[in-house]
Every structure is written in structure tokens, then in C-alpha cells.
Design a protein around this motif. Structure first.
Motif, PDB file in Angstrom:
ATOM      1  N   ALA A   1      -6.250   9.436 -12.536  1.00  0.00           N
ATOM      2  CA  ALA A   1      -5.253  10.166 -11.749  1.00  0.00           C
ATOM      3  C   ALA A   1      -3.873  10.087 -12.399  1.00  0.00           C
ATOM      4  CB  ALA A   1      -5.204   9.571 -10.350  1.00  0.00           C
ATOM      5  N   ARG A   2      -3.069  11.110 -12.116  1.00  0.00           N
ATOM      6  CA  ARG A   2      -1.680  11.118 -12.588  1.00  0.00           C
ATOM      7  C   ARG A   2      -0.757  10.779 -11.429  1.00  0.00           C
ATOM      8  NH1 ARG A   2       0.159  13.334 -17.190  1.00  0.00           N
ATOM      9  NH2 ARG A   2      -1.459  14.017 -18.619  1.00  0.00           N
ATOM     10  N   ILE A   3       0.286  10.022 -11.734  1.00  0.00           N
ATOM     11  CA  ILE A   3       1.222   9.620 -10.682  1.00  0.00           C
ATOM     12  C   ILE A   3       2.088  10.817 -10.287  1.00  0.00           C
ATOM     13  CG2 ILE A   3       3.196   8.121 -10.154  1.00  0.00           C
ATOM     14  CD1 ILE A   3       2.001   6.070 -12.091  1.00  0.00           C
ATOM     15  N   LYS A   4       2.239  11.049  -8.970  1.00  0.00           N
ATOM     16  CA  LYS A   4       3.135  12.114  -8.507  1.00  0.00           C
ATOM     17  C   LYS A   4       4.464  11.539  -8.051  1.00  0.00           C
ATOM     18  CE  LYS A   4       1.087  15.467  -6.004  1.00  0.00           C
ATOM     19  NZ  LYS A   4       0.040  15.997  -5.094  1.00  0.00           N
ATOM     20  N   GLN A   5       4.408  10.475  -7.276  1.00  0.00           N
ATOM     21  CA  GLN A   5       5.667   9.825  -6.879  1.00  0.00           C
ATOM     22  C   GLN A   5       5.424   8.426  -6.341  1.00  0.00           C
ATOM     23  OE1 GLN A   5       6.884  12.609  -3.637  1.00  0.00           O
ATOM     24  NE2 GLN A   5       6.942  10.717  -2.440  1.00  0.00           N
ATOM     25  N   ILE A   6       6.498   7.641  -6.297  1.00  0.00           N
ATOM     26  CA  ILE A   6       6.394   6.305  -5.703  1.00  0.00           C
ATOM     27  C   ILE A   6       7.487   6.189  -4.653  1.00  0.00           C
ATOM     28  CG2 ILE A   6       6.644   3.827  -6.065  1.00  0.00           C
ATOM     29  CD1 ILE A   6       5.540   4.023  -8.728  1.00  0.00           C
ATOM     30  N   ASP A   7       7.083   5.758  -3.454  1.00  0.00           N
ATOM     31  CA  ASP A   7       8.089   5.483  -2.437  1.00  0.00           C
ATOM     32  C   ASP A   7       8.264   3.965  -2.419  1.00  0.00           C
ATOM     33  OD1 ASP A   7       9.474   4.922  -0.155  1.00  0.00           O
ATOM     34  OD2 ASP A   7       7.836   5.407   1.207  1.00  0.00           O
ATOM     35  N   GLY A   8       9.249   3.482  -3.158  1.00  0.00           N
ATOM     36  CA  GLY A   8       9.396   2.026  -3.313  1.00  0.00           C
ATOM     37  C   GLY A   8      10.058   1.334  -2.124  1.00  0.00           C
ATOM     38  N   GLY A   9      10.107   2.007  -0.939  1.00  0.00           N
ATOM     39  CA  GLY A   9      10.860   1.483   0.210  1.00  0.00           C
ATOM     40  C   GLY A   9      10.495   0.063   0.610  1.00  0.00           C
ATOM     41  N   LEU A  10       9.200  -0.164   0.831  1.00  0.00           N
ATOM     42  CA  LEU A  10       8.747  -1.476   1.301  1.00  0.00           C
ATOM     43  C   LEU A  10       9.003  -2.541   0.231  1.00  0.00           C
ATOM     44  CD1 LEU A  10       7.376  -3.053   3.533  1.00  0.00           C
ATOM     45  CD2 LEU A  10       5.152  -2.318   2.665  1.00  0.00           C
ATOM     46  N   CYS A  11       8.795  -2.124  -1.019  1.00  0.00           N
ATOM     47  CA  CYS A  11       9.028  -3.031  -2.151  1.00  0.00           C
ATOM     48  C   CYS A  11      10.493  -3.484  -2.166  1.00  0.00           C
ATOM     49  CB  CYS A  11       8.669  -2.259  -3.415  1.00  0.00           C
ATOM     50  SG  CYS A  11       8.644  -3.216  -4.884  1.00  0.00           S
ATOM     51  N   LYS A  12      11.405  -2.528  -1.970  1.00  0.00           N
ATOM     52  CA  LYS A  12      12.849  -2.848  -1.965  1.00  0.00           C
ATOM     53  C   LYS A  12      13.175  -3.801  -0.814  1.00  0.00           C
ATOM     54  CE  LYS A  12      14.625   1.293  -4.180  1.00  0.00           C
ATOM     55  NZ  LYS A  12      14.881   2.694  -3.913  1.00  0.00           N
ATOM     56  N   ARG A  13      12.533  -3.566   0.342  1.00  0.00           N
ATOM     57  CA  ARG A  13      12.798  -4.428   1.493  1.00  0.00           C
ATOM     58  C   ARG A  13      12.426  -5.880   1.163  1.00  0.00           C
ATOM     59  NH1 ARG A  13      10.087  -3.311   6.578  1.00  0.00           N
ATOM     60  NH2 ARG A  13       9.708  -1.233   5.786  1.00  0.00           N
ATOM     61  N   TYR A  14      11.269  -6.076   0.533  1.00  0.00           N
ATOM     62  CA  TYR A  14      10.861  -7.438   0.171  1.00  0.00           C
ATOM     63  C   TYR A  14      11.827  -8.042  -0.859  1.00  0.00           C
ATOM     64  CZ  TYR A  14       6.366  -7.078   2.614  1.00  0.00           C
ATOM     65  OH  TYR A  14       5.389  -6.963   3.568  1.00  0.00           O
ATOM     66  N   LEU A  15      12.307  -7.205  -1.777  1.00  0.00           N
ATOM     67  CA  LEU A  15      13.259  -7.721  -2.781  1.00  0.00           C
ATOM     68  C   LEU A  15      14.542  -8.178  -2.090  1.00  0.00           C
ATOM     69  CD1 LEU A  15      12.901  -5.204  -5.778  1.00  0.00           C
ATOM     70  CD2 LEU A  15      12.086  -7.560  -5.682  1.00  0.00           C
ATOM     71  N   GLU A  16      14.972  -7.381  -1.092  1.00  0.00           N
ATOM     72  CA  GLU A  16      16.186  -7.770  -0.352  1.00  0.00           C
ATOM     73  C   GLU A  16      15.987  -9.093   0.383  1.00  0.00           C
ATOM     74  OE1 GLU A  16      17.007  -4.173   1.797  1.00  0.00           O
ATOM     75  OE2 GLU A  16      17.840  -3.296  -0.055  1.00  0.00           O
ATOM     76  N   GLU A  17      14.738  -9.379   0.742  1.00  0.00           N
ATOM     77  CA  GLU A  17      14.444 -10.678   1.390  1.00  0.00           C
ATOM     78  C   GLU A  17      14.286 -11.787   0.343  1.00  0.00           C
ATOM     79  OE1 GLU A  17      10.919 -10.074   3.766  1.00  0.00           O
ATOM     80  OE2 GLU A  17      11.870  -8.524   4.971  1.00  0.00           O
ATOM     81  N   GLN A  18      14.682 -11.486  -0.891  1.00  0.00           N
ATOM     82  CA  GLN A  18      14.672 -12.478  -1.989  1.00  0.00           C
ATOM     83  C   GLN A  18      13.258 -12.883  -2.409  1.00  0.00           C
ATOM     84  OE1 GLN A  18      17.836 -13.385  -3.246  1.00  0.00           O
ATOM     85  NE2 GLN A  18      18.352 -11.768  -1.819  1.00  0.00           N
ATOM     86  N   LYS A  19      12.286 -12.018  -2.159  1.00  0.00           N
ATOM     87  CA  LYS A  19      10.912 -12.361  -2.555  1.00  0.00           C
ATOM     88  C   LYS A  19      10.569 -11.730  -3.895  1.00  0.00           C
ATOM     89  CE  LYS A  19       9.043 -13.025   2.009  1.00  0.00           C
ATOM     90  NZ  LYS A  19       9.306 -12.319   3.245  1.00  0.00           N
ATOM     91  N   VAL A  20       9.732 -12.432  -4.658  1.00  0.00           N
ATOM     92  CA  VAL A  20       9.156 -11.803  -5.842  1.00  0.00           C
ATOM     93  C   VAL A  20       8.041 -10.894  -5.332  1.00  0.00           C
ATOM     94  CG1 VAL A  20       7.736 -12.215  -7.897  1.00  0.00           C
ATOM     95  CG2 VAL A  20       9.692 -13.701  -7.415  1.00  0.00           C
TER      96      VAL A  20
END
Ligand code: ADP
Ligand code: ASP
Ligand code: MG
Length: 422
Positions: free
Chosen positions: A112-131
Motif C-alpha cells: 500500500a501507498r501512504i495517503k496521509q498521517i493524522d499524528g494527533g494522538l502521537c503529538k498528545r503523548y509527546l506532550e505528556e513527555q512520553k516516548v
């Protein structure tokens, strides 16, 4: 959010529990220096192949949708284990699947080819200082089904995520120190390249250097994301892949690649008439078989031979199509040969130097290696040879083009290469 670092660890680097623990310690150190860290992982070494074998023990033609679900589980295992290892060394981490990072793809299962990434949840975890530890190689399509990105696809997951998170660069951590002038496992004195352009790396990946998946380099080039290939085990600087820069090393030949995953089909004695090639290659295209090199012999008594190459995975489908078309084109004979390989030399400096192809042919002929097919582009020359000579040809060409030593820039910034006469 602080500076985001995206690192990808390949299958060998997370191939055992000990290695996973080592990688976790390394990531914990980077996190301590205050950066936001996102880690993309491949399945543990060999696992994807083992999962495929399980499916093939049941069916020769398993549905691709189900294969995708099966294969995606390999990356989920390593992702969860690395997260557990990070938490165990006191580094707060959270695991995420392709679905959870919102990696949307088209509907082509297994590549499959990537169409888009919604990194929202990922950013939220980063803001919580998590790897954030992400299972590579997988996404979901418009129906919510799991898809995978083709072999080596975690490289592409990592770059896409780096783009979505606006990271400064994407680090591909692997079992070699960077991109070399040839596969360092075959050519022990291959030289590590400190920098290389996207275009050269595109050629190298397309010609078989599996150190980076081709789509990963396409993606990085499209979004101008600097890529660094480096070792998972040491802190050496690795190889930077970025836009071509006049200061960049411009050796005439910067790399030698081989690809054993090639097969040749020859259609002998077809009528030399308009439309024959079109019929043949249209049939292959409609069966989604990509054809690489093509040669047609000079016609004799109104008949000719057409040879072409495909990847070994496509050989069966290609032969089925050719046999079908043959009911119409009536060739005398159709042969196949999977015992070939493609050997290629690549270098941006070829644009301004002549005589490179001739030197390659001469080197192979000195070793008594017969060339079956040839193709060239602006910055590469490829030859099809008998597979058994692959390693010998790679080593000899490496030597003939004197690739052990780095090119020296002259006053105009061009390489001086006393050995290659132009
Ligand atoms: P990973 O599991 O980390 O994704 P891969 O096996 O996909 O690693 O890619 C790394 C391998 O690529 C190396 O072990 C090396 O044998 C091979 N390779 C082939 N050509 C090159 C090259 N020109 N430079 C570096 N590595 C290469
Ligand atoms: N595990 C997949 C493969 O073996 C994807 C990857 O390693 O990048 O191809
Ligand atoms: Mg890989």
C-alpha cells in the motif's frame, strides 16, 4: 513540543530480547537529553518471513487482506516489547499501531501507498513527555482494513511520521554504519559515504541496495526530509541523504548495487510486425507485472526475439500472461531464466564524464563474465549477468573504479579522479 527526533530500528537491531534492551537504553539516553522521541520499529529479524511461511503452509494464494493482518502482527510484537523495555528502565513510553497513529493508505494490500498521517494522538503523548513507539510497515485503508507497505516498509513509515511531526530529520538505525559504496557484507573494503543526494539514493534503492526502501527515499525527497542512515549499535555519524549540494562528494561512480531478485523471459521467433510488442507488454501491464529491461534482436526473415526482465516474484504471473498472448502472436518458443542478477553502477558525476559504461564492460569481460543485457540512464549503468558471478562482479567493479578511496575535490568543486580517463 520540543525538537522531535524520529528514529527507526530495523529487524536485526530488535532481533532478540537482549538487543531490544540495548536499544531501549540508547533511546532512554536520547530522551534524557530533552528531545521528544518517536521510535518506529520493524518486526524482529526473520519474523515477517516466518509469518509468510505459515500462510503458505495453508494456501498457495492466501487473500492479501488476510496476509496483511498476519504480517502486521510482527511489528506489533516488537513495538510492545520495546515499550515494555523502555518502561522497565524508567523511561515512560507508549506503544502505537499504524491505526493509532492514523496512517491512512490506499487499498493495495501488501504494498500500500501512504495517503496521509493524522499524528494527533502521537503529538498528545509527546506532550505528556512520553516516548512514542510505533509499529512500522502498517496502516489502514479507507475501509478500516489493515494494510502493509511492502517489504522494508518500516523505513517509509518512519519518514512519513517525521514529515507529519515536522521533525528535523529522520534517522534510520540499522546493522551497518551507513550507506556504503557497495554492500559491506560482500565488499569488505567498501567505503562509507558521508553524504549522498536523494537522486543517487533513489537509484541505489531502486537497483537493489536494500538499506533503504525505495518509497522511503521518494517520500523524503518529496518533502525534503533529511535522512540519516546510521548504526543501531554505535554513535558514528552515518550517512546523510539530502538535496544535491555543490559541496557534496561527486564521485563519478558513487555506488555498486546488485539485485538477485531478477528473472529473464525470452519470446523467440515472433513476427516482426507493428503491434506485437504492444500486445505483449499491454498484457503484462494489465496483470500489474512491471517490466524492467527490454531488448529486441535484429529481425531475421521477418521474425525476431524479444527478451525482458521482471522481478522473481512476478515471474509466474508474467509467464502466464505471455503464454496467453502467445495464442495470438504465435512465437516459436518461450523461455525463462531466474538464475540471473542485475549489477549496476551509480553516480551523479556520470552526467559529466564519458567512458564509464565502457570501463564497466571491459572489467566484466576481463573476469570472463558475459553480459546478457544492458541498460543506462543519466546516472547509472546496469548489466544483467549470470547470478553465480554477482559477488565476483561486485568486488571487481569496486576495485576497478577505485572506490575504496574518497574522491578529492578540485578548485571548481569537481572530483579529481586520476584513474578514470574522460
Ligand atoms: P533493517 O533490518 O535495519 O531494515 P536491512 O537488512 O533492510 O536492515 O538493510 C541493511 C542491509 O542492507 C545491510 O545489512 C547490508 O547488507 C545491506 N546493503 C546492501 N547494499 C548496501 C549499501 N550500499 N550500503 C549499506 N548497506 C547495504
Ligand atoms: N518487517 C517488514 C519486512 O521484513 C518490514 C520492515 O522490516 O521494514 O519487510
Ligand atoms: Mg530494511
Amino acid at each position: 513540543m520540543g525538537k522531535v527526533i524520529v528514529q527507526k530500528y530495523g529487524g536485526t537491531s530488535v532481533g532478540s530480547i537482549d538487543k531490544i534492551k540495548r536499544v531501549a537504553e540508547r533511546i532512554a539516553e536520547i530522551r534524557k537529553s530533552g528531545n521528544d522521541v518517536v521510535v518506529v520499529v520493524s518486526a524482529m529479524a526473520g519474523q515477517t518471513d516466518q509469518l509468510l511461511q505459515l500462510a503458505w503452509q495453508i494456501s498457495d494464494h492466501p487473500k492479501q487482506r488476510e496476509v496483511d493482518l498476519l504480517l502486521s502482527s510482527g511489528e506489533r510484537i516488537s513495538c510492545a516489547l520495546l515499550t515494555i523495555a523502555l518502561n522497565a528502565v524508567g523511561c515512560e513510553a507508549v506503544s502505537m499501531t499504524g491505526r493509532q497513529i492514523g496512517l491512512q493508505t490506499d487499498n493495495t494490500h501488501t504494498r500500500a501507498r501512504i495517503k496521509q498521517i493524522d499524528g494527533g494522538l502521537c503529538k498528545r503523548y509527546l506532550e505528556e513527555q512520553k516516548v512514542v513507539v510505533v509499529a512500522g510497515f502498517q496502516g489502514i485503508n479507507e475501509h478500516g482494513d489493515v494494510t502493509t507497505l511492502g517489504r522494508g516498509g518500516s523505513d517509509t513509515s518512519a519518514v512519513a511520521l517525521a514529515v507529519a511531526l515536522n521533525a528535523e530529520q529522520c534517522e534510520i538505525c540499522t546493522d551497518v554504519d551507513g550507506v556504503f559504496t557497495a554492500d559491506p557484507r560482500i565488499v569488505p573494503d567498501a567505503r562509507k559515504l558521508s553524504t549522498i543526494s536523494y537522486d543517487e539514493m533513489l537509484e541505489m534503492s531502486g537497483l537493489g541496495a536494500k538499506v533503504l526502501q525505495l518509497r522511503c527515499v521518494e517520500f523524503a525527497k518529496k518533502f525534503n526530509m533529511p535522512l540519516i542512515v546510521r548504526s543501531s549499535y554505535n554513535n558514528k555519524p552515518g550517512t546523510l541523504i539530502s538535496r544535491e549540494d555543490p559541496k557534496m562528494e561527486q564521485p563519478v561512480v558513487s555506488g555498486i548495487m546488485y539485485d538477485k531478485n531478477q528473472a529473464k523471459i525470452t519470446v523467440k521467433g515472433v513476427p516482426d510486425q507493428p503491434g506485437i510488442a504492444a500486445k505483449l507488454f499491454n498484457a503484462l501491464a494489465s496483470a500489474s507485472v512491471s517490466v524492467d529491461m527490454i531488448i529486441q534482436n535484429i529481425s531475421e526473415e521477418g521474425h525476431t526475439d524479444i527478451s525482458f526482465t521482471v522481478t522473481t516474484e512476478h515471474l509466474k504471473d508474467a509467464m502466464a500472461e505471455v503464454n496467453k498472448v502467445n495464442e495470438e502472436i504465435k512465437a516459436e518458443k518461450i523461455t525463462q531464466d531466474a538464475g540471473i542478477s542485475k549489477i549496476s553502477i551509480v553516480g551523479a558525476g556520470m552526467r559529466s564524464h564519458s567512458g564509464i559504461a565502457a570501463r564497466m564492460f571491459e572489467t566484466l569481460s576481463r573476469e570472463n563474465i558475459n553480459i546478457l543485457m544492458i541498460s543506462t540512464s543519466e546516472i547509472k549503468v546496469s548489466c544483467i549477468i549470470d547470478e553465480k558471478y554477482t559477488e565476483q562482479a561486485t568486488r571487481t567493479l569496486h576495485e576497478a573504479f577505485d572506490m575504496k578511496t574518497a574522491p578529492v575535490a578540485n578548485a571548481e568543486g569537481n572530483p579529481q579522479d586520476s584513474k578514470i580517463k574522460v
